[in-house]
Design an enzyme around this catalytic site. Structure first.
Site, PDB file in Angstrom:
ATOM      1  N   ASP A  97      54.799  39.191  41.142  1.00 47.52           N
ATOM      2  CA  ASP A  97      55.256  38.636  42.421  1.00 47.52           C
ATOM      3  C   ASP A  97      55.762  37.207  42.233  1.00 47.52           C
ATOM      4  OD1 ASP A  97      52.841  37.390  42.074  1.00 47.52           O
ATOM      5  OD2 ASP A  97      52.072  37.801  44.081  1.00 47.52           O
ATOM      6  N   ASP A  99      53.198  44.217  40.535  1.00 44.83           N
ATOM      7  CA  ASP A  99      52.233  43.413  41.286  1.00 44.83           C
ATOM      8  C   ASP A  99      52.182  43.843  42.739  1.00 44.83           C
ATOM      9  OD1 ASP A  99      50.562  41.367  40.500  1.00 44.83           O
ATOM     10  OD2 ASP A  99      52.148  39.848  40.415  1.00 44.83           O
ATOM     11  N   LYS A 127      49.120  45.828  39.675  1.00 45.77           N
ATOM     12  CA  LYS A 127      48.217  44.697  39.423  1.00 45.77           C
ATOM     13  C   LYS A 127      47.824  44.101  40.761  1.00 45.77           C
ATOM     14  CE  LYS A 127      49.600  40.511  37.701  1.00 45.77           C
ATOM     15  NZ  LYS A 127      49.198  39.592  38.784  1.00 45.77           N
ATOM     16  N   GLU A 165      45.350  40.761  42.530  1.00 46.18           N
ATOM     17  CA  GLU A 165      44.540  39.563  42.313  1.00 46.18           C
ATOM     18  C   GLU A 165      43.176  39.727  42.977  1.00 46.18           C
ATOM     19  OE1 GLU A 165      46.620  36.022  43.560  1.00 46.18           O
ATOM     20  OE2 GLU A 165      48.369  36.493  42.308  1.00 46.18           O
ATOM     21  N   GLU A 208      44.069  34.006  34.291  1.00 42.86           N
ATOM     22  CA  GLU A 208      45.071  32.938  34.411  1.00 42.86           C
ATOM     23  C   GLU A 208      44.426  31.559  34.475  1.00 42.86           C
ATOM     24  OE1 GLU A 208      48.205  33.634  37.232  1.00 42.86           O
ATOM     25  OE2 GLU A 208      48.948  31.570  37.066  1.00 42.86           O
TER      26      GLU A 208
HETATM   27  O1  KIV Z   1      53.400  37.237  39.171  1.00 44.47           O
HETATM   28  C1  KIV Z   1      53.282  37.064  37.949  1.00 44.47           C
HETATM   29  O2  KIV Z   1      54.251  36.855  37.221  1.00 44.47           O
HETATM   30  C2  KIV Z   1      51.933  37.098  37.400  1.00 44.47           C
HETATM   31  C3  KIV Z   1      51.757  36.550  36.019  1.00 44.47           C
HETATM   32  C4  KIV Z   1      51.834  35.085  36.074  1.00 44.47           C
HETATM   33  C5  KIV Z   1      50.507  37.045  35.411  1.00 44.47           C
HETATM   34  O3  KIV Z   1      51.032  37.507  38.052  1.00 44.47           O
END
Ligand code: KIV
Length: 275
Positions: A49, A88, A118, A120, A187
């Site tokens: 994202d 994401d 993915k 968070e 991260e």
């Molecule tokens: O959005 C993204 O690019 C990420 C990476 C920084 C891991 O989540």
């Protein structure tokens, strides 16, 4: 019999099996053409994202929508053949309930064809990750600095530099792994914390600003190519494409103004007349 040899795309279980083995190479991409290049070298392509900041010039990732992620996820799937593509889940598309998460993750998997998502969050997301994993959604976790929480945390900063902070991050990593995530992005955390987490979680850790101790690394492509104006300390610039693009566009503009482009070699001639 077909003579075409199909390239087998890596799967979430393939990446899960790399724990403690050959380092996992992951890079972001949001377009078909950069995905095709990344695909030659990377195990995982992350449609992050971060595209909100990198492609759209947003200040944070918070405004990114599910439709934006799906559009770019499809482009990356079209451009790549071998890498596992992970999309994401944007802010607001998965946190309200495990049912909301399933509905939106299923949409991402169906509409992009990607192999995993993915999301968070640590302990607070564990129940959702378990629910998804049991229902056919491979989840990559993301702990440490979680940029979607910017409005709560106030600023992007390195975490875990004081041992007093460690318990929370260790608990987050454990919870995500136990819930059934196949890999975990860590991260912007201090090296000893990343090392400790990597040692005890049974799934591969993929670091971004979390040291070489992790099982793999991820960077934002535009950051490592020198296309982002500001980058965090953990970014290594492997290229400096900005000046090259600047010069190419300046040359083009000058030639258009001087009427030297297009030249005769760029023009379609008339068909030769038949005798
Ligand atoms: O959005 C993204 O690019 C990420 C990476 C920084 C891991 O989540």
């Amino acid at each position: 019999m077909s003579v075409q040899s199909e390239v087998r795309r890596l799967t979430a279980p393939d990446i899960r099996a790399r724990k403690g083995g050959e380092p996992i190479v992951c890079l972001t991409s949001y377009h078909a053409h950069t995905a095709a290049i990344a695909d030659k070298h990377c195990d995982v392509i992350l449609v992050g994202d971060s595209l909100g900041m990198v492609m759209h010039g947003l200040e944070t990732t918070v405004p990114v929508t599910l439709d934006m992620m799906i559009l770019q996820g499809r482009a990356v799937m079209r451009g790549s053949r071998r890498a596992l593509v992970v999309v994401d889940m944007p802010f607001g598309s998965y946190e309200a309930s495990k049912e909301q998460a399933f509905t939106n993750c299923a949409r991402v998997l169906k509409e992009t064809g990607c192999g995993a998502v993915k999301m968070e969050g640590g302990t607070r997301m564990a129940e959702t990750i378990g629910f998804l994993a049991e229902r056919g959604v491979p989840v990559m976790g993301h702990v440490g600095l979680t940029p979607q929480a910017i409005n709560v945390i106030g600023a992007f900063r390195a975490l875990g530099r004081d041992v007093a902070e460690w318990d929370r991050f260790e608990a987050d990593a454990k919870a995500v792994a136990q819930a059934g995530a196949f890999a975990l992005v860590i991260e912007a955390v201090a090296e000893p914390l990343a090392r400790k987490i990597t040692t005890y979680v049974p799934i591969p850790t993929i670091g971004i600003g979390a040291s070489v101790a992790c099982d793999g690394q991820v960077l934002v492509m535009e950051d490592m190519l020198g296309l982002s104006p500001r980058v965090p300390k953990f970014v290594k610039r492997y290229g400096d494409l900005g000046p090259g693009i600047d010069k190419a566009i300046a040359d083009y503009a000058a030639e258009v103004r001087a009427r030297t482009f297009p030249g005769s070699e760029h023009v379609y001639p008339m068909k030769a007349k038949k005798p």
